[in-house]
Design an enzyme around this catalytic site. Structure first.
Site, PDB file in Angstrom:
ATOM      1  N   LYS A   1      46.667  40.679 103.647  1.00 24.86           N
ATOM      2  CA  LYS A   1      47.889  40.202 102.976  1.00 24.86           C
ATOM      3  C   LYS A   1      48.031  38.685 103.142  1.00 24.86           C
ATOM      4  O   LYS A   1      48.276  37.963 102.181  1.00 24.86           O
ATOM      5  CB  LYS A   1      49.111  40.905 103.573  1.00 24.86           C
ATOM      6  CG  LYS A   1      50.427  40.280 103.154  1.00 24.86           C
ATOM      7  CD  LYS A   1      51.617  40.993 103.753  1.00 24.86           C
ATOM      8  CE  LYS A   1      52.116  40.455 105.061  1.00 24.86           C
ATOM      9  NZ  LYS A   1      52.807  39.171 105.016  1.00 24.86           N
ATOM     10  N   ASN A   2      47.889  38.219 104.392  1.00 25.73           N
ATOM     11  CA  ASN A   2      48.177  36.806 104.659  1.00 25.73           C
ATOM     12  C   ASN A   2      47.096  35.859 104.140  1.00 25.73           C
ATOM     13  O   ASN A   2      47.283  34.644 104.177  1.00 25.73           O
ATOM     14  CB  ASN A   2      48.405  36.578 106.157  1.00 25.73           C
ATOM     15  CG  ASN A   2      49.752  37.114 106.602  1.00 25.73           C
ATOM     16  OD1 ASN A   2      50.552  37.561 105.776  1.00 25.73           O
ATOM     17  ND2 ASN A   2      50.003  37.078 107.897  1.00 25.73           N
TER      18      ASN A   2
ATOM     19  N   CYS B   1      65.470  34.766 108.903  1.00 23.12           N
ATOM     20  CA  CYS B   1      65.022  36.123 108.603  1.00 23.12           C
ATOM     21  C   CYS B   1      65.149  36.926 109.879  1.00 23.12           C
ATOM     22  O   CYS B   1      65.510  36.377 110.922  1.00 23.12           O
ATOM     23  CB  CYS B   1      63.600  36.140 108.061  1.00 23.12           C
ATOM     24  SG  CYS B   1      62.382  35.821 109.298  1.00 23.12           S
TER      25      CYS B   1
ATOM     26  N   ARG C   1      62.857  30.302 111.422  1.00 27.41           N
ATOM     27  CA  ARG C   1      61.721  29.977 110.555  1.00 27.41           C
ATOM     28  C   ARG C   1      62.010  28.859 109.546  1.00 27.41           C
ATOM     29  O   ARG C   1      61.995  29.084 108.336  1.00 27.41           O
ATOM     30  CB  ARG C   1      61.229  31.237 109.825  1.00 27.41           C
ATOM     31  CG  ARG C   1      60.726  32.272 110.801  1.00 27.41           C
ATOM     32  CD  ARG C   1      60.255  33.506 110.108  1.00 27.41           C
ATOM     33  NE  ARG C   1      58.853  33.451 109.764  1.00 27.41           N
ATOM     34  CZ  ARG C   1      58.190  34.476 109.234  1.00 27.41           C
ATOM     35  NH1 ARG C   1      58.803  35.606 108.989  1.00 27.41           N
ATOM     36  NH2 ARG C   1      56.917  34.360 108.936  1.00 27.41           N
TER      37      ARG C   1
ATOM     38  N   ASP D   1      51.772  38.946 115.256  1.00 27.70           N
ATOM     39  CA  ASP D   1      51.846  40.079 114.333  1.00 27.70           C
ATOM     40  C   ASP D   1      51.293  41.377 114.932  1.00 27.70           C
ATOM     41  O   ASP D   1      51.354  42.434 114.287  1.00 27.70           O
ATOM     42  CB  ASP D   1      51.090  39.750 113.029  1.00 27.70           C
ATOM     43  CG  ASP D   1      51.877  38.799 112.133  1.00 27.70           C
ATOM     44  OD1 ASP D   1      53.046  38.506 112.441  1.00 27.70           O
ATOM     45  OD2 ASP D   1      51.313  38.343 111.119  1.00 27.70           O
TER      46      ASP D   1
ATOM     47  N   ARG E   1      55.632  46.297 102.436  1.00 31.61           N
ATOM     48  CA  ARG E   1      55.328  44.887 102.155  1.00 31.61           C
ATOM     49  C   ARG E   1      53.919  44.540 102.637  1.00 31.61           C
ATOM     50  O   ARG E   1      53.310  43.619 102.102  1.00 31.61           O
ATOM     51  CB  ARG E   1      56.323  43.975 102.873  1.00 31.61           C
ATOM     52  CG  ARG E   1      57.714  43.975 102.283  1.00 31.61           C
ATOM     53  CD  ARG E   1      58.557  42.930 102.960  1.00 31.61           C
ATOM     54  NE  ARG E   1      57.772  41.723 103.190  1.00 31.61           N
ATOM     55  CZ  ARG E   1      57.851  40.957 104.264  1.00 31.61           C
ATOM     56  NH1 ARG E   1      58.705  41.203 105.199  1.00 31.61           N
ATOM     57  NH2 ARG E   1      57.080  39.899 104.390  1.00 31.61           N
TER      58      ARG E   1
HETATM   59  C1  UD1 Z   1      52.630  33.208 109.131  1.00 25.51           C
HETATM   60  C2  UD1 Z   1      52.305  34.628 108.742  1.00 25.51           C
HETATM   61  C3  UD1 Z   1      53.084  35.611 109.625  1.00 25.51           C
HETATM   62  C4  UD1 Z   1      52.832  35.303 111.109  1.00 25.51           C
HETATM   63  C5  UD1 Z   1      53.083  33.825 111.407  1.00 25.51           C
HETATM   64  C6  UD1 Z   1      52.686  33.420 112.819  1.00 25.51           C
HETATM   65  C7  UD1 Z   1      51.802  34.460 106.382  1.00 25.51           C
HETATM   66  C8  UD1 Z   1      52.216  34.757 104.991  1.00 25.51           C
HETATM   67  N1  UD1 Z   1      52.656  34.840 107.342  1.00 25.51           N
HETATM   68  O1  UD1 Z   1      54.030  33.007 108.886  1.00 25.51           O
HETATM   69  O2  UD1 Z   1      52.642  36.930 109.332  1.00 25.51           O
HETATM   70  O3  UD1 Z   1      53.708  36.065 111.907  1.00 25.51           O
HETATM   71  O4  UD1 Z   1      52.319  32.996 110.494  1.00 25.51           O
HETATM   72  O5  UD1 Z   1      51.348  33.717 113.046  1.00 25.51           O
HETATM   73  O6  UD1 Z   1      50.727  33.957 106.626  1.00 25.51           O
HETATM   74  N2  UD1 Z   1      58.131  26.559 112.056  1.00 25.51           N
HETATM   75  C9  UD1 Z   1      58.943  25.439 112.077  1.00 25.51           C
HETATM   76  N3  UD1 Z   1      58.900  24.579 111.008  1.00 25.51           N
HETATM   77  C10 UD1 Z   1      58.088  24.786 109.930  1.00 25.51           C
HETATM   78  C11 UD1 Z   1      57.263  25.925 109.927  1.00 25.51           C
HETATM   79  C12 UD1 Z   1      57.299  26.793 111.011  1.00 25.51           C
HETATM   80  O7  UD1 Z   1      59.684  25.207 113.042  1.00 25.51           O
HETATM   81  O8  UD1 Z   1      58.114  23.964 109.003  1.00 25.51           O
HETATM   82  C13 UD1 Z   1      58.114  27.492 113.222  1.00 25.51           C
HETATM   83  C14 UD1 Z   1      58.548  28.914 112.880  1.00 25.51           C
HETATM   84  O9  UD1 Z   1      59.945  29.047 112.927  1.00 25.51           O
HETATM   85  C15 UD1 Z   1      57.840  29.703 113.964  1.00 25.51           C
HETATM   86  C16 UD1 Z   1      56.532  28.924 114.183  1.00 25.51           C
HETATM   87  O10 UD1 Z   1      56.772  27.634 113.646  1.00 25.51           O
HETATM   88  O11 UD1 Z   1      58.588  29.691 115.150  1.00 25.51           O
HETATM   89  C17 UD1 Z   1      55.317  29.504 113.510  1.00 25.51           C
HETATM   90  O12 UD1 Z   1      55.634  29.816 112.161  1.00 25.51           O
HETATM   91  P1  UD1 Z   1      54.565  29.771 110.988  1.00 25.51           P
HETATM   92  O13 UD1 Z   1      53.189  29.681 111.546  1.00 25.51           O
HETATM   93  O14 UD1 Z   1      54.976  28.740 110.013  1.00 25.51           O
HETATM   94  O15 UD1 Z   1      54.791  31.191 110.344  1.00 25.51           O
HETATM   95  P2  UD1 Z   1      54.610  31.536 108.808  1.00 25.51           P
HETATM   96  O16 UD1 Z   1      53.584  30.620 108.243  1.00 25.51           O
HETATM   97  O17 UD1 Z   1      55.941  31.631 108.172  1.00 25.51           O
END
Ligand code: UD1
Length: 416
Positions: A22-23, A116, A121, A304, A396
């Site tokens: 998925k990711n 969420c 996030r 995850d 999902r």
């Molecule tokens: C992706 C994965 C999700 C997985 C996560 C962590 C996809 C579609 N989803 O989510 O399944 O659980 O990686 O491995 O690939 N953060 C910030 N600022 C930002 C972006 C992130 O503070 O601009 C923080 C988030 O709140 C979180 C951490 O960074 O605490 C990691 O998040 P991130 O790696 O961005 O997760 P996703 O990419 O949303």
């Protein structure tokens, strides 16, 4: 609302094919926005998140043809450069259209995802990186409004490791003027899969799989055919199903090289594991042993897989501490597992899990995608019947989950 009904107590035995990730599929679908040519993507899993992404891309003007797990996307004309709140709130990964849309069309309006179930996030790192590449960005009425004549290469040091943040900036940089360096990039295998797809489309990317990714921008990208990597989280979930139920499983069309941390922890718990380049066999002869773990960005233990591993620990011998370092609110499955007789205490970002002899079936509620998977695993090993409500979360991210588990001997059915 649909529910899953599980009669627990059957060991998981047999062979199963792992679906596309998925990711990896979600960002690769968004990569279609970067070219006017046809992008053919194979091994795309049939999941609600994929359908949501296809609806979003379709609304933007992308032509889509699907034939089972093969999809052809053509973004010859983009006419509606908006990702609306209704879509972004159901699937945060919709933020992945921002970088490619801006790079190719010079404008984008994408809803802020908001909080969420598992945490705040934010997307500040996506925005900061695009601004460093010259984008003008304003936040108004809950939307990111981004504009750029042509993005310019930039040296970006990410403040924190973010998966979709790295993917958004990498996609944007492929069409920028000049070279972009992303430091402190996330190293998840799905990012490498996206990079390899972009390279097949003509992008110039170096450092794939490392935390420094260098992208030399090109004028245009072209079409390609690309096969999505296998889902490492689905793989890990099935491995735990077999390990927790004292069964034996053979997983085919998977990638053990993307699961080192999970396989190590399963072996520490007492599982016998063999693997080849695209298969894994797991056998559990004794009751599992408790295993401490700490989630962190790849290659460390994935957040995850945290909820699923907690189920294994909840019926293991001994006590284990599970520390969650990525998301601030990712223990919502604990309350549900406790209703099934698990002995778990949460202190800050740590869960202390004391193994019990058996879980009891109960009515429980799914709260997010991976929490739902943990409840399915708990239901498989519990005494009696478990009814899981709100399973739309599960749909999902897990393809044909009850069919696959039924083939492995589980007594599981869906009811409305
Ligand atoms: C992706 C994965 C999700 C997985 C996560 C962590 C996809 C579609 N989803 O989510 O399944 O659980 O990686 O491995 O690939 N953060 C910030 N600022 C930002 C972006 C992130 O503070 O601009 C923080 C988030 O709140 C979180 C951490 O960074 O605490 C990691 O998040 P991130 O790696 O961005 O997760 P996703 O990419 O949303």
């Amino acid at each position: 609302m649909q529910k899953l009904i599980i009669q627990g107590g059957m060991p998981i035995y047999g062979e199963v094919r792992i679906s596309g990730a998925k990711n990896a599929a979600l960002p690769i679908l968004c990569a279609s926005l970067l070219t006017a040519d046809m992008l053919t993507i194979e091994n795309v899993p049939y999941l609600n998140d994929v359908i949501t992404m296809l609806n979003l891309l379709g609304q933007m003007g992308v032509g889509i043809e699907t034939e089972k797990e093969r999809m052809t996307l053509t973004a010859a004309h983009l006419n509606h450069l908006i990702a609306p709140y209704e879509m972004v709130k159901t699937m945060r990964a919709a933020i992945l259209v921002l970088g490619p849309m801006l790079a190719r069309a010079g404008a984008a309006k994408v809803s802020l995802p908001g909080g969420c179930a598992i945490g705040l996030r934010p997307v500040d790192q996506h925005i900061k990186g695009l601004q460093a590449m010259g984008a003008e960005i304003e936040i108004e009425h809950g939307y990111i409004h981004a504009k750029a004549r042509r993005l310019s290469g930039a040296h970006i040091v990410m403040d924190i490791v973010t998966v979709t943040g790295t993917e958004n900036l990498m996609m944007a940089a492929t069409l920028a003027d000049g070279t972009t360096i992303i430091e402190n990039a996330a190293r998840e295998p799905e990012i490498s899969d996206l990079a390899n797809c972009l390279i097949a489309m003509g992008a110039k990317i170096h450092g794939v799989g490392s935390d420094i990714i260098t992208i030399e921008g090109v004028e245009t990208l072209h079409g390609a055919t690309y096969r999505v990597m296998p889902d490492r989280i689905e793989t890990g979930t099935f491995l735990i199903a077999a390990a927790a139920s004292g069964g034996e499983i053979y997983l085919k069309e998977t990638r053990p090289d993307t699961l080192d941390a999970v396989l190590d922890k399963l072996m520490e718990a007492g599982a016998a594991i063999e693997s080849g380049p695209d298969w894994i066999r797991l056998k559990m002869k004794h009751a599992p042993k408790s295993v401490n773990l700490r989630t962190a960005p790849y290659p460390a233990f994935p957040t995850d897989m945290q909820a699923q591993f907690m189920v294994l620990n909840s019926v293991a011998t001994g006590t284990a501490i599970i520390t969650e370092t990525i998301f601030e609110n990712r223990f919502m499955h604990v309350q549900e597992l406790k209703r099934m007789n698990a002995d778990i205490k949460v202190e800050g970002n740590a869960a202390i899990v004391c193994g019990v002899a058996a879980l009891d079936g109960a009515a429980v509620m799914a709260t997010d995608l991976r929490a739902s998977a943990s409840l399915v695993l708990a239901g498989l090993i519990a005494r009696g019947e478990t009814v899981i409500d709100r399973i739309y979360h599960l749909d999902r991210g897990y393809e044909f989950i009850e069919q696959k588990l039924s083939m492995l001997g589980a007594r599981i059915r869906r009811a409305t």
